[in-house]
Design a protein around this motif. Structure first.
Motif, PDB file in Angstrom:
ATOM      1  N   TRP A   1       0.773  -1.261   0.037  1.00 39.61           N
ATOM      2  CA  TRP A   1      -0.010   0.103   0.138  1.00 39.61           C
ATOM      3  C   TRP A   1       0.844   1.121  -0.079  1.00 39.61           C
ATOM      4  O   TRP A   1       1.818   1.344   0.965  1.00 39.61           O
ATOM      5  N   GLN A   2       0.562   1.919  -0.749  1.00 42.27           N
ATOM      6  CA  GLN A   2       1.376   3.436  -0.805  1.00 42.27           C
ATOM      7  C   GLN A   2       0.253   4.359  -0.246  1.00 42.27           C
ATOM      8  O   GLN A   2      -0.336   4.832  -0.689  1.00 42.27           O
ATOM      9  N   LEU A   3       0.742   4.655   1.151  1.00 43.38           N
ATOM     10  CA  LEU A   3      -0.207   5.382   2.047  1.00 43.38           C
ATOM     11  C   LEU A   3      -0.184   7.045   1.470  1.00 43.38           C
ATOM     12  O   LEU A   3      -1.192   7.669   1.515  1.00 43.38           O
ATOM     13  N   SER A   4       1.003   7.381   1.060  1.00 44.77           N
ATOM     14  CA  SER A   4       1.150   8.606   0.646  1.00 44.77           C
ATOM     15  C   SER A   4       2.464   8.631  -0.340  1.00 44.77           C
ATOM     16  O   SER A   4       3.267   7.728  -0.221  1.00 44.77           O
ATOM     17  N   PRO A   5       2.807   9.973  -0.906  1.00 47.47           N
ATOM     18  CA  PRO A   5       3.952   9.654  -1.730  1.00 47.47           C
ATOM     19  C   PRO A   5       5.446   9.581  -1.087  1.00 47.47           C
ATOM     20  O   PRO A   5       6.383   9.521  -1.535  1.00 47.47           O
ATOM     21  N   LYS A   6       5.199   9.698   0.404  1.00 45.50           N
ATOM     22  CA  LYS A   6       6.455   9.478   1.306  1.00 45.50           C
ATOM     23  C   LYS A   6       6.326   8.223   1.944  1.00 45.50           C
ATOM     24  O   LYS A   6       7.083   8.098   2.917  1.00 45.50           O
ATOM     25  N   SER A   7       5.270   7.461   1.897  1.00 48.79           N
ATOM     26  CA  SER A   7       5.133   6.325   2.960  1.00 48.79           C
ATOM     27  C   SER A   7       4.579   5.249   2.388  1.00 48.79           C
ATOM     28  O   SER A   7       3.930   5.080   1.462  1.00 48.79           O
TER      29      SER A   7
END
Length: 404
Positions: free
Chosen positions: A320-326
């Motif tokens: 899962w790509q939670l956000s562009p940074k996580s």
């Protein structure tokens, strides 16, 4: 002059030639320094069964351990015309809080030259060294360090005949050296020669077939051997692989390999089998994907009651790509390991069978382009039909990496 030395010498000469033929060194190059520190807590480092008494076995009331690893690595890449060079060298210092005799410093490298004489004739020259600590899951020398050093050198060539067809060839050498003697997986070297054909579709999908001949030698064995442990072996491998690239950028991989291993002095150690596997990397949405697959692998495992293992593995890993940074990754792997091929038919009714499970949850956060933090929870377990081989372990780890 050994085969391995010849390939490494050729790699060194090729890299030097590429770098010295241009006064500006190269058309494009980059240099990156990475520093990483990690801390791992393992509640059962020595993979002891629940019934074991750690005080009697280890001299301490618990087999739990806290491991700190500090790593410094240097990555260099450059290109000149059709030639590309990648070089990584690293030093890692591993410190054990309770069992300090396991402390070690490892030196690793990976050197790779992607060469091309013409756009149609190209390949890879590579050499790498990896030093790690042997797992205690099957190693009984719990009161001493046992490091494993693996070195691989390889030369591969690909010729694009016409359109999608490829002619494939390669030679390689592999060596494995252990700090302490092991029966299964002991010190050995192999030399491999291979040739084959490949076909690349316009979509990017591809299929290939390779025939491989492997010659192996165990370094610390002598004849005669009361346990029928041979000093040499030969292996023939017929390997078929395919990759299907789907329109949505998902992909599926398949392989089927027929393996036959023979021994000149103890034919009762011979075995053969089929390796097979299929996996899919499925992009569910723009921010999530899942990888799942299964495999069956046959590999040598010569001990008193077996010649080889057959491992049936099933794995499942959503991302899962939670956000562009996580990013979050869940991994689940189940395996059944059957120890087969008893020499002289001894102990067939009581051959070992294991069930293993490995589950981990990892979180990655990159607040800055140069800085990455990660944390992971992991559980590993084994259930065996042999007494004293069951274990369960839990690990917690955190790490930070800075790139410059």
């Amino acid at each position: 002059m050994t085969f391995e030395f010849q390939i490494r010498a050729l790699l060194s000469i090729s890299i030097w030639t590429v770098l010295s033929t241009h006064p500006a060194w190269a058309e494009d190059h980059s240099l990156q320094l990475k520093a990483e520190t990690s801390l791992t807590f393992d509640n059962n480092l020595f993979r002891l069964p629940a019934s074991a008494n750690p005080t009697l076995i280890l001299g301490k009331p618990s087999g739990a351990e806290q491991i700190g690893i500090n790593t410094l690595s240097l990555n260099f890449s450059t290109s000149l015309s059709l030639q590309k060079i990648n070089l990584t060298v690293s030093i890692a210092d591993s410190l054990y809080q309770n069992f300090s005799y396991l402390n070690y410093t490892s030196y690793n490298y990976n050197a790779e030259l992607k060469w091309s004489l013409t756009p149609k004739l190209h390949g890879i020259l590579s050499s790498n060294r990896k030093e790690t600590a042997n797992s205690f899951s099957d190693y009984l020398g719990l009161n001493q360090s046992n490091l494993r050093t693996e070195m691989t050198t390889r030369m591969e060539a690909i010729y694009e005949v016409d359109g999608p067809w490829r002619v494939l060839s390669g030679v390689s050498q592999f060596s494995q050296i252990n700090q302490q003697a092991l029966v299964a997986g002991g010190d050995h070297t192999t030399q491999t020669v291979e040739a084959g054909l490949g076909y690349v579709f316009a979509s990017g999908s591809n299929i290939s077939f390779r025939q491989k001949a492997v010659s192996g030698h165990f370094l610390n064995r002598v004849l005669p051997s009361s346990g029928a442990y041979d000093t040499d072996f030969s292996k023939a491998i017929s390997d078929l692989r395919a990759q299907w690239v789907m329109p949505d950028n998902s992909s599926a991989d398949f392989y089927l390999s027929a393996i036959t291993q023979t021994h000149p002095n103890f034919p009762q150690r011979n075995f053969s089998g089929l390796n097979s596997g299929a996996s899919i990397n499925w992009l569910l949405t723009g921010k999530s994907s899942v990888k799942l697959g299964q495999s069956r692998d046959v590999s040598a495992y010569a001990v008193f009651l077996s010649n080889y293992t057959q491992t049936d593995r099933l794995y499942f890993s959503p991302i899962w790509q939670l956000s562009p940074k996580s990013l979050v990754i869940l991994k689940n792997e189940w395996a059944h390991i059957a120890y087969q091929g008893a020499p002289n038919g001894i102990g067939i009714s009581n051959q070992r069978n294991d069930e293993t499970r490995d589950t981990s949850l990892s979180f990655y956060w990159q607040p800055d382009q140069r800085l990455t933090f990660s944390a992971a929870l992991q559980n590993a377990s084994r259930a065996s039909n042999q007494t004293g081989l069951d274990y369960n372990s839990n690990q917690i780890s955190v790490s930070a990496q800075y790139s410059y």
